[in-house]
Motif scaffolding. Structure first.
Motif, PDB file in Angstrom:
ATOM      1  N   LEU A 203     -69.730   2.224  -1.971  1.00 30.91           N
ATOM      2  CA  LEU A 203     -68.756   2.138  -3.048  1.00 30.91           C
ATOM      3  C   LEU A 203     -69.393   1.291  -4.144  1.00 30.91           C
ATOM      4  O   LEU A 203     -69.465   0.063  -4.034  1.00 30.91           O
ATOM      5  CB  LEU A 203     -67.455   1.511  -2.551  1.00 30.91           C
ATOM      6  CG  LEU A 203     -66.257   1.655  -3.482  1.00 30.91           C
ATOM      7  CD1 LEU A 203     -65.828   3.118  -3.576  1.00 30.91           C
ATOM      8  CD2 LEU A 203     -65.086   0.810  -3.019  1.00 30.91           C
ATOM      9  N   ALA A 204     -69.902   1.945  -5.185  1.00 28.51           N
ATOM     10  CA  ALA A 204     -70.715   1.240  -6.171  1.00 28.51           C
ATOM     11  C   ALA A 204     -70.694   1.958  -7.508  1.00 28.51           C
ATOM     12  O   ALA A 204     -70.646   3.196  -7.575  1.00 28.51           O
ATOM     13  CB  ALA A 204     -72.158   1.121  -5.675  1.00 28.51           C
ATOM     14  N   LEU A 205     -70.765   1.159  -8.580  1.00 30.57           N
ATOM     15  CA  LEU A 205     -70.810   1.707  -9.943  1.00 30.57           C
ATOM     16  C   LEU A 205     -72.240   2.103 -10.267  1.00 30.57           C
ATOM     17  O   LEU A 205     -72.940   1.441 -11.035  1.00 30.57           O
ATOM     18  CB  LEU A 205     -70.296   0.662 -10.938  1.00 30.57           C
ATOM     19  CG  LEU A 205     -68.845   0.211 -10.750  1.00 30.57           C
ATOM     20  CD1 LEU A 205     -68.525  -0.947 -11.679  1.00 30.57           C
ATOM     21  CD2 LEU A 205     -67.894   1.377 -10.998  1.00 30.57           C
ATOM     22  N   GLU A 206     -72.673   3.194  -9.672  1.00 30.86           N
ATOM     23  CA  GLU A 206     -74.035   3.674  -9.835  1.00 30.86           C
ATOM     24  C   GLU A 206     -74.051   4.978 -10.632  1.00 30.86           C
ATOM     25  O   GLU A 206     -73.121   5.796 -10.510  1.00 30.86           O
ATOM     26  CB  GLU A 206     -74.669   3.923  -8.464  1.00 30.86           C
ATOM     27  CG  GLU A 206     -75.013   2.662  -7.696  1.00 30.86           C
ATOM     28  CD  GLU A 206     -76.166   1.910  -8.344  1.00 30.86           C
ATOM     29  OE1 GLU A 206     -77.295   2.435  -8.392  1.00 30.86           O
ATOM     30  OE2 GLU A 206     -75.914   0.787  -8.841  1.00 30.86           O
ATOM     31  N   PRO A 207     -75.091   5.218 -11.423  1.00 27.76           N
ATOM     32  CA  PRO A 207     -75.213   6.513 -12.104  1.00 27.76           C
ATOM     33  C   PRO A 207     -75.187   7.651 -11.082  1.00 27.76           C
ATOM     34  O   PRO A 207     -75.854   7.586 -10.049  1.00 27.76           O
ATOM     35  CB  PRO A 207     -76.575   6.418 -12.797  1.00 27.76           C
ATOM     36  CG  PRO A 207     -76.822   4.947 -12.947  1.00 27.76           C
ATOM     37  CD  PRO A 207     -76.208   4.305 -11.744  1.00 27.76           C
ATOM     38  N   GLY A 208     -74.404   8.645 -11.370  1.00 24.34           N
ATOM     39  CA  GLY A 208     -74.331   9.787 -10.472  1.00 24.34           C
ATOM     40  C   GLY A 208     -73.409   9.606  -9.285  1.00 24.34           C
ATOM     41  O   GLY A 208     -73.341  10.481  -8.411  1.00 24.34           O
ATOM     42  N   ALA A 209     -72.690   8.468  -9.225  1.00 25.41           N
ATOM     43  CA  ALA A 209     -71.760   8.258  -8.114  1.00 25.41           C
ATOM     44  C   ALA A 209     -70.662   9.318  -8.138  1.00 25.41           C
ATOM     45  O   ALA A 209     -70.143   9.676  -9.195  1.00 25.41           O
ATOM     46  CB  ALA A 209     -71.149   6.861  -8.194  1.00 25.41           C
ATOM     47  N   ALA A 210     -70.324   9.812  -6.960  1.00 25.67           N
ATOM     48  CA  ALA A 210     -69.306  10.862  -6.861  1.00 25.67           C
ATOM     49  C   ALA A 210     -67.915  10.258  -6.952  1.00 25.67           C
ATOM     50  O   ALA A 210     -67.622   9.268  -6.281  1.00 25.67           O
ATOM     51  CB  ALA A 210     -69.457  11.613  -5.540  1.00 25.67           C
ATOM     52  N   PRO A 211     -67.028  10.818  -7.778  1.00 22.21           N
ATOM     53  CA  PRO A 211     -65.641  10.346  -7.790  1.00 22.21           C
ATOM     54  C   PRO A 211     -65.026  10.488  -6.400  1.00 22.21           C
ATOM     55  O   PRO A 211     -65.228  11.494  -5.716  1.00 22.21           O
ATOM     56  CB  PRO A 211     -64.955  11.267  -8.800  1.00 22.21           C
ATOM     57  CG  PRO A 211     -66.071  11.745  -9.676  1.00 22.21           C
ATOM     58  CD  PRO A 211     -67.263  11.874  -8.769  1.00 22.21           C
ATOM     59  N   LEU A 212     -64.286   9.483  -6.014  1.00 15.26           N
ATOM     60  CA  LEU A 212     -63.748   9.428  -4.660  1.00 15.26           C
ATOM     61  C   LEU A 212     -62.867  10.636  -4.340  1.00 15.26           C
ATOM     62  O   LEU A 212     -62.870  11.126  -3.209  1.00 15.26           O
ATOM     63  CB  LEU A 212     -62.934   8.133  -4.507  1.00 15.26           C
ATOM     64  CG  LEU A 212     -62.815   7.517  -3.123  1.00 15.26           C
ATOM     65  CD1 LEU A 212     -64.177   7.104  -2.603  1.00 15.26           C
ATOM     66  CD2 LEU A 212     -61.897   6.296  -3.183  1.00 15.26           C
ATOM     67  N   ASP A 213     -62.142  11.114  -5.348  1.00 18.92           N
ATOM     68  CA  ASP A 213     -61.223  12.221  -5.076  1.00 18.92           C
ATOM     69  C   ASP A 213     -61.926  13.558  -4.908  1.00 18.92           C
ATOM     70  O   ASP A 213     -61.294  14.570  -4.633  1.00 18.92           O
ATOM     71  CB  ASP A 213     -60.147  12.315  -6.161  1.00 18.92           C
ATOM     72  CG  ASP A 213     -60.717  12.338  -7.566  1.00 18.92           C
ATOM     73  OD1 ASP A 213     -61.959  12.312  -7.708  1.00 18.92           O
ATOM     74  OD2 ASP A 213     -59.917  12.375  -8.518  1.00 18.92           O
ATOM     75  N   GLU A 214     -63.235  13.564  -5.073  1.00 20.44           N
ATOM     76  CA  GLU A 214     -63.983  14.793  -4.813  1.00 20.44           C
ATOM     77  C   GLU A 214     -64.463  14.890  -3.370  1.00 20.44           C
ATOM     78  O   GLU A 214     -64.988  15.917  -2.956  1.00 20.44           O
ATOM     79  CB  GLU A 214     -65.197  14.886  -5.754  1.00 20.44           C
ATOM     80  CG  GLU A 214     -64.822  15.092  -7.208  1.00 20.44           C
ATOM     81  CD  GLU A 214     -66.041  15.254  -8.096  1.00 20.44           C
ATOM     82  OE1 GLU A 214     -67.174  15.298  -7.542  1.00 20.44           O
ATOM     83  OE2 GLU A 214     -65.866  15.341  -9.329  1.00 20.44           O
ATOM     84  N   LEU A 215     -64.318  13.785  -2.622  1.00 19.39           N
ATOM     85  CA  LEU A 215     -64.755  13.774  -1.227  1.00 19.39           C
ATOM     86  C   LEU A 215     -63.536  13.847  -0.325  1.00 19.39           C
ATOM     87  O   LEU A 215     -62.909  12.833  -0.011  1.00 19.39           O
ATOM     88  CB  LEU A 215     -65.557  12.506  -0.913  1.00 19.39           C
ATOM     89  CG  LEU A 215     -67.025  12.502  -1.328  1.00 19.39           C
ATOM     90  CD1 LEU A 215     -67.154  12.351  -2.836  1.00 19.39           C
ATOM     91  CD2 LEU A 215     -67.767  11.374  -0.633  1.00 19.39           C
ATOM     92  N   ALA A 216     -63.173  15.025   0.045  1.00 18.12           N
ATOM     93  CA  ALA A 216     -62.024  15.203   0.925  1.00 18.12           C
ATOM     94  C   ALA A 216     -62.361  14.702   2.321  1.00 18.12           C
ATOM     95  O   ALA A 216     -63.523  14.729   2.745  1.00 18.12           O
ATOM     96  CB  ALA A 216     -61.634  16.677   0.981  1.00 18.12           C
ATOM     97  N   PRO A 217     -61.361  14.213   3.065  1.00 16.85           N
ATOM     98  CA  PRO A 217     -61.609  13.848   4.461  1.00 16.85           C
ATOM     99  C   PRO A 217     -62.198  15.030   5.219  1.00 16.85           C
ATOM    100  O   PRO A 217     -61.754  16.163   5.061  1.00 16.85           O
ATOM    101  CB  PRO A 217     -60.211  13.488   4.983  1.00 16.85           C
ATOM    102  CG  PRO A 217     -59.431  13.132   3.761  1.00 16.85           C
ATOM    103  CD  PRO A 217     -59.966  13.996   2.668  1.00 16.85           C
ATOM    104  N   ALA A 218     -63.228  14.760   6.018  1.00 10.43           N
ATOM    105  CA  ALA A 218     -63.917  15.834   6.737  1.00 10.43           C
ATOM    106  C   ALA A 218     -63.709  15.669   8.234  1.00 10.43           C
ATOM    107  O   ALA A 218     -64.104  14.657   8.809  1.00 10.43           O
ATOM    108  CB  ALA A 218     -65.404  15.808   6.402  1.00 10.43           C
ATOM    109  N   ALA A 219     -63.095  16.648   8.836  1.00  8.40           N
ATOM    110  CA  ALA A 219     -62.830  16.583  10.273  1.00  8.40           C
ATOM    111  C   ALA A 219     -64.134  16.489  11.044  1.00  8.40           C
ATOM    112  O   ALA A 219     -65.063  17.277  10.826  1.00  8.40           O
ATOM    113  CB  ALA A 219     -62.033  17.808  10.709  1.00  8.40           C
TER     114      ALA A 219
END
Length: 272
Positions: A203-219
């Motif tokens: 969880l970091a303010l890095e260039p290219g970091a993926a928005p959290l809401d784009e990572l759905a929970p993965a079974a």
């Protein structure tokens, strides 16, 4: 039931764990199984007892003795409950007791990283957090929102310091946790997680970091989520050892949230 011992003189050495010993001094002797921590409030002490933690002694505000009876009844008569006059308690501890009760308890045995992560699917990883209140809040969030275990960097604040335990509402005793060895942090520790099939997310303010809401929970996916120091965030070495960085989308020009608040958002999105 605990043996009630009334103490009038607050310089009595039996009260040292509650007022005159630092968290570091209480922790000393951990390797030999003699380290202590102090749990504050009836709620936290009861959680600790539920978790099988060994009580050593109690400090009770005389005014709250009757209300503390359910806790005193849960421990053996080899445990002394030191009852101190109400007007003396604040002088002894430097603050008003939360619900008039403290308990000195044996620190649980240390666990290894491998022991803690082996059965886990969701792991919170804390690097160099210095504020014990943040550590306590993060443990509470982790326990409530789906984490199975917590890993700490070698220099991360102690989750069993008095304030951390209180802020966590005892969740620092509910969740399995381990501290990484100095020579293995961060590269070897995170490599071990990845070998076990964990995706390591920073969880970091890095260039290219993926928005959290784009990572759905993965079974079925094993995830480790890393949180960094309150001031400078995650180290470059920790970032380099992760699979990717993620970020919470912000509005109105706000760049980030406090680490405890951000952990709640991230756990909800990634661990549920």
């Amino acid at each position: 039931m605990a043996r009630v011992v009334r103490v009038q003189d607050i310089s009595d050495s039996r009260l040292d764990p509650f007022a005159r010993l630092t968290d570091h001094q209480l922790r000393r002797g951990l390797e030999e199984g003699r380290g202590l921590f102090v749990a504050e409030s009836r709620t936290v002490v009861e959680v600790a007892l539920d978790c099988g933690v060994e009580p050593i002694s109690l400090l009770v505000d005389e005014r709250d003795l009757e209300a503390s009876a359910p806790v005193l009844e849960r421990v053996g008569d080899d445990v002394e409950a030191y009852v101190v006059p109400h007007e003396q308690v604040a002088r002894l501890t430097g603050f008003r007791l939360a619900r008039g009760l403290l308990c000195a308890m044996r620190r649980p045995p240390r666990r290894s990283v491998s022991e803690v992560v082996a059965p886990a699917r969701r792991v919170a990883v804390l690097e160099d957090l210095v504020d014990v209140a943040n550590v306590g809040a993060l443990f509470r969030n982790a326990a409530a929102l789906g984490a199975d275990a917590v890993l700490l960097s070698p220099r991360c604040a102690d989750p069993l310091s008095r304030r951390a335990v209180r802020v966590s509402m005892g969740c620092a005793l509910k969740l399995p946790w381990a501290r990484a060895e100095a020579g293995e942090w961060p590269a070897a520790t995170l490599a071990h997680l990845r070998e076990l099939g964990f995706t390591c997310l920073a969880l970091a303010l890095e260039p290219g970091a993926a928005p959290l809401d784009e990572l759905a929970p993965a079974a079925g996916e094993r995830r480790a989520l890393l949180f960094g120091n309150e001031g400078y965030g995650l180290s470059r070495a920790a970032l380099a050892a992760c699979d990717r960085s993620v970020v919470i989308p912000m509005a109105r020009g706000v760049d980030s949230l406090n680490v405890a608040a951000s952990s709640a958002v991230a756990f909800w999105q990634l661990f549920r």
